[in-house]
Design a protein around this motif. Structure first.
Motif, PDB file in Angstrom:
ATOM      1  N   LEU A  82     -38.018   6.821  35.187  1.00  0.00           N
ATOM      2  CA  LEU A  82     -39.681   6.940  35.872  1.00  0.00           C
ATOM      3  C   LEU A  82     -40.730   6.459  35.050  1.00  0.00           C
ATOM      4  O   LEU A  82     -41.471   5.546  35.624  1.00  0.00           O
ATOM      5  CB  LEU A  82     -39.850   8.487  36.185  1.00  0.00           C
ATOM      6  CG  LEU A  82     -41.079   8.659  37.113  1.00  0.00           C
ATOM      7  CD1 LEU A  82     -40.783   9.873  37.984  1.00  0.00           C
ATOM      8  CD2 LEU A  82     -42.324   8.789  36.380  1.00  0.00           C
ATOM      9  N   PHE A 140     -36.904  14.611  36.821  1.00  0.00           N
ATOM     10  CA  PHE A 140     -37.534  13.235  37.179  1.00  0.00           C
ATOM     11  C   PHE A 140     -36.476  12.327  37.200  1.00  0.00           C
ATOM     12  O   PHE A 140     -35.356  12.468  36.490  1.00  0.00           O
ATOM     13  CB  PHE A 140     -38.479  13.348  36.009  1.00  0.00           C
ATOM     14  CG  PHE A 140     -39.716  14.049  36.047  1.00  0.00           C
ATOM     15  CD1 PHE A 140     -40.497  14.152  36.815  1.00  0.00           C
ATOM     16  CD2 PHE A 140     -39.496  14.906  34.761  1.00  0.00           C
ATOM     17  CE1 PHE A 140     -41.648  15.023  36.817  1.00  0.00           C
ATOM     18  CE2 PHE A 140     -40.734  15.867  34.603  1.00  0.00           C
ATOM     19  CZ  PHE A 140     -41.594  15.840  35.821  1.00  0.00           C
ATOM     20  N   HIS A 159     -48.778   4.178  45.598  1.00  0.00           N
ATOM     21  CA  HIS A 159     -48.370   2.880  45.657  1.00  0.00           C
ATOM     22  C   HIS A 159     -48.711   1.810  44.553  1.00  0.00           C
ATOM     23  O   HIS A 159     -49.784   1.896  43.995  1.00  0.00           O
ATOM     24  CB  HIS A 159     -49.028   2.321  46.739  1.00  0.00           C
ATOM     25  CG  HIS A 159     -48.509   3.016  48.236  1.00  0.00           C
ATOM     26  ND1 HIS A 159     -47.580   2.990  49.000  1.00  0.00           N
ATOM     27  CD2 HIS A 159     -49.465   3.999  48.732  1.00  0.00           C
ATOM     28  CE1 HIS A 159     -47.696   3.529  49.989  1.00  0.00           C
ATOM     29  NE2 HIS A 159     -48.947   4.329  49.775  1.00  0.00           N
ATOM     30  N   ILE A 199     -50.333  10.732  33.334  1.00  0.00           N
ATOM     31  CA  ILE A 199     -50.456   9.306  33.375  1.00  0.00           C
ATOM     32  C   ILE A 199     -51.730   8.886  32.953  1.00  0.00           C
ATOM     33  O   ILE A 199     -52.834   9.171  33.342  1.00  0.00           O
ATOM     34  CB  ILE A 199     -50.222   8.980  34.940  1.00  0.00           C
ATOM     35  CG1 ILE A 199     -49.095   9.702  35.745  1.00  0.00           C
ATOM     36  CG2 ILE A 199     -50.415   7.492  35.404  1.00  0.00           C
ATOM     37  CD1 ILE A 199     -48.918   9.551  37.207  1.00  0.00           C
ATOM     38  N   THR A 213     -43.255  -0.405  44.110  1.00  0.00           N
ATOM     39  CA  THR A 213     -42.646   0.810  43.774  1.00  0.00           C
ATOM     40  C   THR A 213     -43.854   1.922  44.288  1.00  0.00           C
ATOM     41  O   THR A 213     -44.774   1.870  44.368  1.00  0.00           O
ATOM     42  CB  THR A 213     -42.562   1.126  42.418  1.00  0.00           C
ATOM     43  OG1 THR A 213     -41.425   0.249  41.789  1.00  0.00           O
ATOM     44  CG2 THR A 213     -41.841   2.463  42.097  1.00  0.00           C
ATOM     45  N   LEU A 226     -44.559   6.146  44.017  1.00  0.00           N
ATOM     46  CA  LEU A 226     -44.386   7.548  43.278  1.00  0.00           C
ATOM     47  C   LEU A 226     -44.874   8.538  44.309  1.00  0.00           C
ATOM     48  O   LEU A 226     -46.002   8.538  44.690  1.00  0.00           O
ATOM     49  CB  LEU A 226     -45.406   7.530  42.096  1.00  0.00           C
ATOM     50  CG  LEU A 226     -45.304   8.755  41.098  1.00  0.00           C
ATOM     51  CD1 LEU A 226     -43.962   8.691  40.345  1.00  0.00           C
ATOM     52  CD2 LEU A 226     -46.429   8.436  39.987  1.00  0.00           C
ATOM     53  N   VAL A 276     -46.903   7.013  30.433  1.00  0.00           N
ATOM     54  CA  VAL A 276     -46.484   7.773  31.458  1.00  0.00           C
ATOM     55  C   VAL A 276     -45.893   8.726  30.473  1.00  0.00           C
ATOM     56  O   VAL A 276     -44.848   8.463  29.726  1.00  0.00           O
ATOM     57  CB  VAL A 276     -45.554   7.545  32.528  1.00  0.00           C
ATOM     58  CG1 VAL A 276     -44.969   8.797  33.205  1.00  0.00           C
ATOM     59  CG2 VAL A 276     -46.173   6.791  33.775  1.00  0.00           C
ATOM     60  N   LEU A 307     -39.420   8.592  42.893  1.00  0.00           N
ATOM     61  CA  LEU A 307     -39.631   7.188  43.178  1.00  0.00           C
ATOM     62  C   LEU A 307     -39.007   6.789  44.289  1.00  0.00           C
ATOM     63  O   LEU A 307     -37.985   7.153  44.822  1.00  0.00           O
ATOM     64  CB  LEU A 307     -38.975   6.289  41.820  1.00  0.00           C
ATOM     65  CG  LEU A 307     -39.879   6.595  40.807  1.00  0.00           C
ATOM     66  CD1 LEU A 307     -39.112   5.698  39.331  1.00  0.00           C
ATOM     67  CD2 LEU A 307     -41.375   6.028  40.778  1.00  0.00           C
ATOM     68  N   LEU A 342     -41.944  15.006  41.219  1.00  0.00           N
ATOM     69  CA  LEU A 342     -42.327  13.617  41.111  1.00  0.00           C
ATOM     70  C   LEU A 342     -41.194  12.953  41.486  1.00  0.00           C
ATOM     71  O   LEU A 342     -40.134  12.910  40.722  1.00  0.00           O
ATOM     72  CB  LEU A 342     -42.963  13.232  39.862  1.00  0.00           C
ATOM     73  CG  LEU A 342     -44.225  13.883  39.554  1.00  0.00           C
ATOM     74  CD1 LEU A 342     -44.869  13.340  38.083  1.00  0.00           C
ATOM     75  CD2 LEU A 342     -45.285  13.280  40.403  1.00  0.00           C
ATOM     76  N   SER A 383     -45.327  12.450  45.266  1.00  0.00           N
ATOM     77  CA  SER A 383     -45.507  13.524  44.457  1.00  0.00           C
ATOM     78  C   SER A 383     -45.558  14.549  45.453  1.00  0.00           C
ATOM     79  O   SER A 383     -46.316  14.355  46.659  1.00  0.00           O
ATOM     80  CB  SER A 383     -46.852  13.325  43.906  1.00  0.00           C
ATOM     81  OG  SER A 383     -47.227  14.981  43.570  1.00  0.00           O
ATOM     82  N   VAL A 413     -43.253   2.774  35.895  1.00  0.00           N
ATOM     83  CA  VAL A 413     -44.733   2.831  36.186  1.00  0.00           C
ATOM     84  C   VAL A 413     -45.446   2.285  35.407  1.00  0.00           C
ATOM     85  O   VAL A 413     -46.403   1.791  35.516  1.00  0.00           O
ATOM     86  CB  VAL A 413     -44.906   4.442  36.520  1.00  0.00           C
ATOM     87  CG1 VAL A 413     -46.378   4.577  36.593  1.00  0.00           C
ATOM     88  CG2 VAL A 413     -44.066   4.992  37.734  1.00  0.00           C
TER      89      VAL A 413
END
Length: 297
Positions: free
Chosen positions: A41, A37, A63, A109, A68, A70, A26, A134, A132, A72, A45
DNA sequence: GTTTATTCCTGACCGC
DNA sequence: TGCGGTCAGGAATAAA
Protein backbone atom coordinates in the motif's frame (compact mmCIF):
# COMPACT_ATOMS: atom_id res chain seq x y z
CA UNK A 1 -20.73 7.60 14.44
CA UNK A 2 -19.79 8.50 10.93
CA UNK A 3 -22.68 8.07 8.54
CA UNK A 4 -22.95 9.57 5.08
CA UNK A 5 -23.11 13.23 6.20
CA UNK A 6 -20.07 12.89 8.43
CA UNK A 7 -18.11 11.17 5.67
CA UNK A 8 -19.11 13.93 3.27
CA UNK A 9 -17.92 16.48 5.80
CA UNK A 10 -14.60 14.69 6.06
CA UNK A 11 -14.36 14.67 2.28
CA UNK A 12 -14.95 18.41 2.09
CA UNK A 13 -12.30 18.98 4.73
CA UNK A 14 -9.70 16.74 3.13
CA UNK A 15 -10.24 17.67 -0.53
CA UNK A 16 -8.72 21.18 -0.50
CA UNK A 17 -5.69 19.88 1.37
CA UNK A 18 -5.10 16.67 -0.56
CA UNK A 19 -6.10 17.46 -4.13
CA UNK A 20 -3.02 18.30 -6.14
CA UNK A 21 -0.73 17.24 -3.31
CA UNK A 22 2.07 14.72 -3.80
CA UNK A 23 2.56 11.93 -1.29
CA UNK A 24 6.07 12.04 0.15
CA UNK A 25 5.61 9.24 2.65
CA UNK A 26 3.05 6.78 3.97
CA UNK A 27 3.52 5.37 7.43
CA UNK A 28 1.43 2.43 8.61
CA UNK A 29 1.88 1.94 12.32
CA UNK A 30 0.26 -1.46 12.57
CA UNK A 31 -0.37 -4.31 10.13
CA UNK A 32 -4.12 -3.98 9.97
CA UNK A 33 -7.32 -2.25 10.90
CA UNK A 34 -10.51 -4.17 10.30
CA UNK A 35 -8.76 -5.75 7.33
CA UNK A 36 -5.00 -6.16 6.85
CA UNK A 37 -3.49 -3.25 4.94
CA UNK A 38 -2.95 -4.40 1.35
CA UNK A 39 0.58 -5.55 0.59
CA UNK A 40 2.51 -2.68 -0.96
CA UNK A 41 0.00 0.00 0.00
CA UNK A 42 2.65 2.52 1.02
CA UNK A 43 4.76 1.89 -2.07
CA UNK A 44 1.72 2.22 -4.33
CA UNK A 45 0.80 5.61 -2.91
CA UNK A 46 4.19 7.21 -2.27
CA UNK A 47 5.33 9.52 -5.02
CA UNK A 48 1.84 9.79 -6.52
CA UNK A 49 -0.39 12.86 -6.55
CA UNK A 50 -3.99 12.99 -5.38
CA UNK A 51 -6.25 14.20 -8.17
CA UNK A 52 -9.58 14.19 -6.33
CA UNK A 53 -11.33 13.01 -3.20
CA UNK A 54 -14.80 11.60 -3.73
CA UNK A 55 -17.35 9.65 -1.75
CA UNK A 56 -19.70 6.72 -2.33
CA UNK A 57 -22.08 5.95 0.54
CA UNK A 58 -19.83 5.93 3.63
CA UNK A 59 -16.68 5.23 1.63
CA UNK A 60 -14.06 7.87 0.94
CA UNK A 61 -12.35 7.44 -2.42
CA UNK A 62 -8.95 9.08 -2.77
CA UNK A 63 -7.97 9.13 -6.42
CA UNK A 64 -4.32 9.13 -7.46
CA UNK A 65 -2.80 10.30 -10.73
CA UNK A 66 -1.90 6.79 -11.91
CA UNK A 67 -5.41 5.39 -11.62
CA UNK A 68 -4.97 3.95 -8.16
CA UNK A 69 -7.73 4.62 -5.64
CA UNK A 70 -7.23 4.57 -1.90
CA UNK A 71 -10.53 3.42 -0.37
CA UNK A 72 -11.18 4.48 3.19
CA UNK A 73 -13.97 3.67 5.59
CA UNK A 74 -14.20 5.28 9.03
CA UNK A 75 -16.05 2.38 10.62
CA UNK A 76 -17.41 3.35 14.00
CA UNK A 77 -14.72 5.54 15.46
CA UNK A 78 -12.43 6.55 12.61
CA UNK A 79 -11.41 10.14 11.97
CA UNK A 80 -8.93 12.07 9.90
CA UNK A 81 -6.80 14.89 11.21
CA UNK A 82 -4.64 17.36 9.36
CA UNK A 83 -1.37 18.42 10.91
CA UNK A 84 0.33 21.31 9.14
CA UNK A 85 4.10 21.51 9.16
CA UNK A 86 5.28 24.40 11.29
CA UNK A 87 2.05 24.71 13.22
CA UNK A 88 2.09 23.42 16.74
CA UNK A 89 -0.59 20.97 17.68
CA UNK A 90 -3.27 22.49 19.86
CA UNK A 91 -2.06 21.82 23.38
CA UNK A 92 -4.18 19.68 25.62
CA UNK A 93 -6.49 18.38 22.95
CA UNK A 94 -5.62 14.77 23.47
CA UNK A 95 -5.77 15.07 27.22
CA UNK A 96 -9.39 16.06 26.92
CA UNK A 97 -10.34 13.55 24.27
CA UNK A 98 -8.79 10.20 24.87
CA UNK A 99 -10.83 8.79 22.01
CA UNK A 100 -8.46 10.55 19.62
CA UNK A 101 -5.27 9.57 21.39
CA UNK A 102 -2.11 9.42 19.24
CA UNK A 103 -2.01 5.82 20.40
CA UNK A 104 -4.65 5.22 17.72
CA UNK A 105 -2.97 7.16 14.91
CA UNK A 106 -2.70 4.13 12.62
CA UNK A 107 -1.79 5.67 9.28
CA UNK A 108 0.02 8.88 8.37
CA UNK A 109 0.15 10.28 4.84
CA UNK A 110 2.71 13.04 4.37
CA UNK A 111 1.93 15.52 1.62
CA UNK A 112 3.82 18.15 -0.34
CA UNK A 113 1.45 20.66 -1.87
CA UNK A 114 1.88 22.79 -5.00
CA UNK A 115 1.87 25.92 -2.85
CA UNK A 116 4.89 24.62 -0.97
CA UNK A 117 3.08 23.80 2.24
CA UNK A 118 3.48 20.41 3.82
CA UNK A 119 0.84 18.58 5.78
CA UNK A 120 0.20 15.18 7.26
CA UNK A 121 -3.17 13.51 6.92
CA UNK A 122 -3.57 11.18 9.87
CA UNK A 123 -6.06 8.37 10.22
CA UNK A 124 -7.06 7.72 13.85
CA UNK A 125 -9.38 4.89 14.87
CA UNK A 126 -9.58 3.58 18.46
CA UNK A 127 -11.94 0.74 17.65
CA UNK A 128 -10.30 -0.15 14.37
CA UNK A 129 -13.56 -0.92 12.57
CA UNK A 130 -12.41 1.23 9.68
CA UNK A 131 -10.04 0.29 6.90
CA UNK A 132 -7.80 1.43 4.07
CA UNK A 133 -7.83 -0.56 0.85
CA UNK A 134 -6.59 -0.13 -2.70
CA UNK A 135 -8.38 -0.44 -5.99
CA UNK A 136 -7.77 0.47 -9.59
CA UNK A 137 -9.94 3.28 -10.91
CA UNK A 138 -11.31 1.17 -13.75
CA UNK A 139 -12.29 -1.65 -11.40
CA UNK A 140 -13.81 0.52 -8.72
CA UNK A 141 -17.42 -0.13 -9.67
CA UNK A 142 -16.78 -3.87 -9.45
CA UNK A 143 -15.10 -3.70 -6.08
CA UNK A 144 -16.81 -6.17 -3.69
CA UNK A 145 -17.45 -3.44 -1.13
CA UNK A 146 -18.91 -0.99 -3.64
CA UNK A 147 -20.64 -2.98 -6.36
CA UNK A 148 -23.83 -3.81 -4.43
CA UNK A 149 -24.44 -0.38 -2.95
CA UNK A 150 -27.86 1.13 -3.48
CA UNK A 151 -29.02 4.63 -4.32
CA UNK A 152 -27.45 7.69 -2.70
CA UNK A 153 -29.91 9.58 -0.51
CA UNK A 154 -28.46 12.86 -1.75
CA UNK A 155 -29.58 14.81 -4.78
CA UNK A 156 -32.94 13.91 -6.29
CA UNK A 157 -32.36 10.26 -7.16
CA UNK A 158 -34.28 8.97 -4.17
CA UNK A 159 -37.94 9.88 -4.60
CA UNK A 160 -41.23 8.32 -3.54
CA UNK A 161 -41.46 6.15 -6.63
CA UNK A 162 -37.95 4.74 -6.31
CA UNK A 163 -38.44 4.08 -2.61
CA UNK A 164 -41.82 2.40 -3.12
CA UNK A 165 -40.37 0.13 -5.78
CA UNK A 166 -37.36 -0.94 -3.71
CA UNK A 167 -39.43 -1.70 -0.60
CA UNK A 168 -42.32 -3.44 -2.36
CA UNK A 169 -42.94 -6.86 -0.87
CA UNK A 170 -40.26 -6.49 1.79
CA UNK A 171 -41.18 -8.25 5.02
CA UNK A 172 -38.37 -6.78 7.11
CA UNK A 173 -39.19 -3.92 9.48
CA UNK A 174 -38.89 -0.52 7.84
CA UNK A 175 -35.99 0.32 10.16
CA UNK A 176 -33.98 -2.71 8.97
CA UNK A 177 -34.74 -2.05 5.30
CA UNK A 178 -33.49 1.53 5.52
CA UNK A 179 -30.23 0.32 7.07
CA UNK A 180 -29.70 -2.09 4.17
CA UNK A 181 -26.83 -0.56 2.19
CA UNK A 182 -27.84 -2.42 -0.97
CA UNK A 183 -31.10 -0.43 -1.01
CA UNK A 184 -30.12 3.03 0.19
CA UNK A 185 -26.39 3.59 0.55
CA UNK A 186 -25.10 5.63 3.45
CA UNK A 187 -27.84 5.67 6.06
CA UNK A 188 -26.90 4.52 9.55
CA UNK A 189 -28.75 4.01 12.78
CA UNK A 190 -28.98 7.67 13.75
CA UNK A 191 -30.32 9.14 10.52
CA UNK A 192 -32.71 6.26 9.95
CA UNK A 193 -34.30 6.99 13.33
CA UNK A 194 -34.44 10.69 12.53
CA UNK A 195 -35.89 10.19 9.06
CA UNK A 196 -38.62 7.86 10.31
CA UNK A 197 -39.57 10.41 12.94
CA UNK A 198 -39.77 13.18 10.35
CA UNK A 199 -41.91 10.98 8.11
CA UNK A 200 -44.12 9.98 11.06
CA UNK A 201 -43.65 6.31 10.20
CA UNK A 202 -43.13 3.51 12.69
CA UNK A 203 -39.81 1.68 12.53
CA UNK A 204 -41.76 -1.51 13.28
CA UNK A 205 -44.00 -1.27 10.21
CA UNK A 206 -43.17 -3.88 7.56
CA UNK A 207 -41.18 -2.16 4.83
CA UNK A 208 -43.48 -3.32 2.05
CA UNK A 209 -46.46 -1.59 3.60
CA UNK A 210 -45.41 1.87 2.49
CA UNK A 211 -45.62 0.82 -1.16
CA UNK A 212 -48.81 0.76 -3.15
CA UNK A 213 -50.15 -2.05 -5.28
CA UNK A 214 -47.48 -3.22 -7.70
CA UNK A 215 -44.84 -1.15 -5.91
CA UNK A 216 -46.49 2.11 -6.84
CA UNK A 217 -45.56 5.25 -5.01
CA UNK A 218 -47.82 6.37 -2.18
CA UNK A 219 -48.22 9.31 0.15
CA UNK A 220 -46.13 7.40 2.67
CA UNK A 221 -43.30 6.53 0.28
CA UNK A 222 -43.22 10.12 -0.90
CA UNK A 223 -43.12 11.40 2.67
CA UNK A 224 -40.35 9.02 3.66
CA UNK A 225 -38.19 9.79 0.64
CA UNK A 226 -38.54 13.49 1.33
CA UNK A 227 -37.70 12.98 5.01
CA UNK A 228 -34.58 10.94 4.22
CA UNK A 229 -33.28 13.50 1.75
CA UNK A 230 -33.99 16.35 4.16
CA UNK A 231 -32.33 14.68 7.15
CA UNK A 232 -29.21 13.95 5.12
CA UNK A 233 -29.11 17.39 3.50
CA UNK A 234 -29.53 19.12 6.85
CA UNK A 235 -26.78 17.05 8.44
CA UNK A 236 -24.40 17.75 5.56
CA UNK A 237 -25.17 21.45 5.88
CA UNK A 238 -24.49 21.29 9.62
CA UNK A 239 -21.21 19.49 8.97
CA UNK A 240 -20.24 22.00 6.32
CA UNK A 241 -20.77 24.86 8.70
CA UNK A 242 -18.59 23.14 11.28
CA UNK A 243 -15.77 22.94 8.74
CA UNK A 244 -15.18 26.66 8.68
CA UNK A 245 -13.15 26.59 11.84
CA UNK A 246 -12.00 23.01 12.03
CA UNK A 247 -8.41 24.09 12.34
CA UNK A 248 -9.13 26.10 15.46
CA UNK A 249 -10.49 23.00 17.09
CA UNK A 250 -8.06 20.13 16.86
CA UNK A 251 -7.64 19.57 13.16
CA UNK A 252 -9.84 16.51 13.22
CA UNK A 253 -12.63 16.15 10.74
CA UNK A 254 -15.94 14.43 10.74
CA UNK A 255 -17.43 15.07 14.14
CA UNK A 256 -19.60 18.03 14.83
CA UNK A 257 -22.21 19.12 17.31
CA UNK A 258 -25.58 17.91 16.31
CA UNK A 259 -28.86 17.73 18.12
CA UNK A 260 -31.31 15.00 17.31
CA UNK A 261 -35.07 14.83 17.65
CA UNK A 262 -35.28 11.21 18.73
CA UNK A 263 -31.86 9.56 18.67
CA UNK A 264 -30.61 8.92 22.22
CA UNK A 265 -33.61 10.85 23.56
CA UNK A 266 -35.40 8.06 25.41
CA UNK A 267 -37.92 9.42 27.90
CA UNK A 268 -37.93 12.93 26.43
CA UNK A 269 -41.13 14.42 25.10
CA UNK A 270 -41.68 14.03 21.36
CA UNK A 271 -40.45 17.29 19.78
CA UNK A 272 -43.29 17.30 17.27
CA UNK A 273 -45.44 20.36 18.12
CA UNK A 274 -48.72 18.52 17.65
CA UNK A 275 -47.73 15.42 19.60
CA UNK A 276 -47.75 14.84 23.35
CA UNK A 277 -45.99 11.47 23.14
CA UNK A 278 -42.72 10.30 24.64
CA UNK A 279 -39.65 8.98 22.86
CA UNK A 280 -39.19 5.25 23.38
CA UNK A 281 -36.18 3.02 22.88
CA UNK A 282 -36.58 -0.47 21.49
CA UNK A 283 -34.11 -2.96 20.06
CA UNK A 284 -34.43 -4.08 16.44
CA UNK A 285 -31.99 -6.62 15.04
CA UNK A 286 -29.66 -5.92 17.91
CA UNK A 287 -29.66 -2.15 17.55
CA UNK A 288 -31.35 0.66 19.39
CA UNK A 289 -34.28 2.30 17.71
CA UNK A 290 -35.59 5.57 19.09
CA UNK A 291 -39.07 6.65 18.07
CA UNK A 292 -42.37 8.13 19.20
CA UNK A 293 -45.07 5.43 19.27
CA UNK A 294 -47.71 8.14 19.50
CA UNK A 295 -47.13 9.95 16.23
CA UNK A 296 -45.10 7.42 14.22
CA UNK A 297 -47.55 4.93 12.76
C1' DG B 1 -33.47 -15.09 -2.33
C1' DT B 2 -34.42 -12.90 2.25
C1' DT B 3 -33.79 -11.95 6.90
C1' DT B 4 -31.48 -12.28 11.29
C1' DA B 5 -27.59 -13.16 14.47
C1' DT B 6 -22.76 -12.97 15.38
C1' DT B 7 -18.33 -10.95 15.23
C1' DC B 8 -14.70 -7.57 15.36
C1' DC B 9 -12.80 -3.42 18.95
C1' DT B 10 -12.07 0.12 22.73
C1' DG B 11 -13.85 3.82 25.50
C1' DA B 12 -17.63 5.60 28.13
C1' DC B 13 -20.60 4.74 31.54
C1' DC B 14 -23.00 2.58 35.50
C1' DG B 15 -23.61 0.14 39.80
C1' DC B 16 -21.51 -1.74 43.69
C1' DT C 1 -11.23 4.62 43.74
C1' DG C 2 -11.51 0.76 41.37
C1' DC C 3 -13.43 -3.10 39.42
C1' DG C 4 -16.43 -5.71 36.44
C1' DG C 5 -20.16 -5.65 33.37
C1' DT C 6 -22.73 -3.59 29.57
C1' DC C 7 -23.34 -0.88 25.60
C1' DA C 8 -22.38 1.56 21.23
C1' DG C 9 -22.50 0.39 16.01
C1' DG C 10 -20.83 -0.72 10.11
C1' DA C 11 -20.66 -4.30 7.52
C1' DA C 12 -18.63 -8.96 6.52
C1' DT C 13 -19.91 -13.37 7.47
C1' DA C 14 -22.50 -17.23 8.92
C1' DA C 15 -26.70 -19.18 9.85
C1' DA C 16 -31.60 -19.81 9.70
Amino acid sequence: MPELPEVETVRRGLAPVMEGARVTKVELRRPDLRFPFPIGLAEAVEGRTFTSISRRAKYLLMHLDDGTVLISHLGMSGSFRIDWEGEAAVPGVFHHDRSKSPLHDHAVIDLARPDGKRASVIYNDPRRFGFLLLSAENQLHEHPLLRNLGVEPTGNMLDGAVLAKMLAGKKAPLKAALLDQTLIAGLGNIYVCEALWRAKLSPLRLAGTISGRGGKQTVRSERLATAIRAVIADAIAAGGSSLRDYRQADGSLGYFQHTFNVYDREGHPCPSPDCSGTIHRIVQSGRSTFYCPTCQR
